[in-house]
Motif scaffolding. Structure first.
Motif, short mmCIF file in Angstrom:
data_model
loop_
_atom_site.label_atom_id
_atom_site.label_comp_id
_atom_site.label_asym_id
_atom_site.label_seq_id
_atom_site.Cartn_x
_atom_site.Cartn_y
_atom_site.Cartn_z
N GLY A 1 26.30 -4.24 1.58
CA GLY A 1 27.07 -5.46 1.85
C GLY A 1 27.90 -5.95 0.68
N GLU A 2 27.75 -5.34 -0.48
CA GLU A 2 28.52 -5.73 -1.66
C GLU A 2 29.90 -5.10 -1.69
N PHE A 3 30.25 -4.37 -0.64
CA PHE A 3 31.50 -3.62 -0.63
C PHE A 3 32.43 -4.09 0.47
N ASP A 4 33.74 -3.90 0.23
CA ASP A 4 34.76 -4.26 1.21
C ASP A 4 34.92 -3.17 2.27
N ALA A 5 34.52 -1.95 1.93
CA ALA A 5 34.67 -0.81 2.84
C ALA A 5 33.73 0.31 2.41
N VAL A 6 33.41 1.19 3.35
CA VAL A 6 32.46 2.27 3.08
C VAL A 6 32.96 3.58 3.69
N ILE A 7 32.85 4.64 2.91
CA ILE A 7 33.07 6.00 3.40
C ILE A 7 31.74 6.73 3.24
N ILE A 8 31.32 7.41 4.29
CA ILE A 8 30.07 8.17 4.23
C ILE A 8 30.37 9.60 4.67
N GLY A 9 29.75 10.55 3.97
CA GLY A 9 29.97 11.95 4.32
C GLY A 9 28.72 12.79 4.16
N GLY A 10 28.66 13.83 4.94
CA GLY A 10 27.54 14.77 4.87
C GLY A 10 27.97 16.12 5.37
N SER A 11 27.15 17.10 5.10
CA SER A 11 27.47 18.45 5.52
C SER A 11 26.52 18.93 6.61
N ILE A 12 26.96 19.92 7.31
CA ILE A 12 26.17 20.53 8.38
C ILE A 12 25.44 21.74 7.81
N ILE A 13 24.14 21.70 7.88
CA ILE A 13 23.30 22.84 7.50
C ILE A 13 22.33 23.05 8.66
N GLY A 14 22.31 24.24 9.20
CA GLY A 14 21.41 24.53 10.31
C GLY A 14 21.68 23.69 11.55
N GLY A 15 22.94 23.35 11.78
CA GLY A 15 23.32 22.62 12.99
C GLY A 15 23.13 21.13 12.96
N ARG A 16 22.85 20.57 11.77
CA ARG A 16 22.69 19.10 11.69
C ARG A 16 23.02 18.59 10.29
N HIS A 17 23.25 17.29 10.24
CA HIS A 17 23.48 16.64 8.95
C HIS A 17 22.13 16.40 8.25
N GLN A 18 22.19 16.15 6.96
CA GLN A 18 20.98 15.96 6.16
C GLN A 18 20.18 14.75 6.64
N ARG A 19 18.84 14.88 6.57
CA ARG A 19 17.95 13.79 6.96
C ARG A 19 18.18 12.55 6.11
N ALA A 20 18.44 12.74 4.82
CA ALA A 20 18.69 11.59 3.93
C ALA A 20 19.89 10.79 4.41
N LEU A 21 20.90 11.47 4.92
CA LEU A 21 22.09 10.78 5.41
C LEU A 21 21.77 10.00 6.68
N VAL A 22 20.99 10.59 7.57
CA VAL A 22 20.58 9.90 8.79
C VAL A 22 19.79 8.64 8.43
N ARG A 23 18.84 8.76 7.50
CA ARG A 23 18.04 7.59 7.08
C ARG A 23 18.92 6.52 6.46
N PHE A 24 19.87 6.92 5.60
CA PHE A 24 20.76 5.97 4.94
C PHE A 24 21.57 5.18 5.96
N VAL A 25 22.17 5.89 6.91
CA VAL A 25 23.02 5.22 7.91
C VAL A 25 22.18 4.31 8.81
N ARG A 26 21.03 4.78 9.23
CA ARG A 26 20.17 3.93 10.07
C ARG A 26 19.72 2.69 9.31
N ALA A 27 19.40 2.82 8.03
CA ALA A 27 18.94 1.68 7.23
C ALA A 27 20.03 0.64 7.04
N HIS A 28 21.29 1.08 7.03
CA HIS A 28 22.41 0.17 6.76
C HIS A 28 23.35 0.01 7.96
#
Length: 192
Positions: A50-77
């Motif tokens: 919430g301290e930002f005016d805008a957000v860009i998020i990116g991740g890569s596909i490994i084994g047909g899915r994005h990284q678990r850490a990215l999923v957790r980050f997006v869900r948390a925020h």
């Protein structure tokens, strides 16, 4: 003009997504924006999107899915991300393919990720990554080569192959920054 505070959060498995996120940060800083670049899997505990005016998020596909850490980050925020100008980029070999079916698969990965997380960014992009054969373990190398062969990609496993279209990265950043409002100037305090 005040600079906008932009967060770029990414998850990477072999380094190409971090390289792409870094290039985005460089482009934004060169145009006068204030950028914070964080690995979604290693951000500080007191970190607040919430301290930002805008957000860009990116991740890569490994084994047909994005990284678990990215999923957790997006869900948390998710609530803040949905209330803030935001964009998502997904890095994969499929995005760089010459085959329309593979590029469609890359777009489907984006759709699946957003559906799973409940996030609705204003802009999304698929970006070709790298075939980091020299960094893969033998099983991943074999699977990646097999997938690349089927998709018409590079199959020489003795070296890495960068497939990122850097002009596409620049266009994505330019399109994103157009969606971010410029913060209002704060009036100067009158001296007495």
């Amino acid at each position: 003009m005040s600079s906008r505070r932009i967060l770029i959060a990414y998850a990477t498995s072999y380094g190409q997504t971090a390289k792409i996120a870094g290039r985005m940060a460089d482009l934004l800083m060169a145009s006068g924006e204030a950028v914070t670049l964080v690995n979604a899997g290693h951000h500080p505990r007191d970190f607040r999107t919430g301290e930002f005016d805008a957000v860009i998020i990116g991740g890569s596909i490994i084994g047909g899915r994005h990284q678990r850490a990215l999923v957790r980050f997006v869900r948390a925020h998710r609530a803040l991300l949905n209330a803030t100008p935001s964009a998502f980029f997904s890095v994969s070999g499929s995005a760089a393919s010459h085959l329309a079916t593979e590029r469609a698969k890359a777009r489907q990965f984006v759709h699946d990720f957003l559906d799973m997380t409940g996030w609705h960014p204003g802009l999304t992009e698929t970006i070709g990554g790298a075939m980091a054969y020299t960094k893969y373990n033998p099983l991943i190398r074999w699977l990646a080569r097999r997938g690349a062969q089927a998709a018409g990609g590079p199959t020489d496993t003795s070296r890495d192959h960068e497939e990122t279209d850097w002009s596409r990265v620049e266009r994505f950043v330019q399109a994103f920054i157009q969606t971010v409002p410029v913060p209002a100037e704060k009036p100067a305090l009158a001296s007495r």
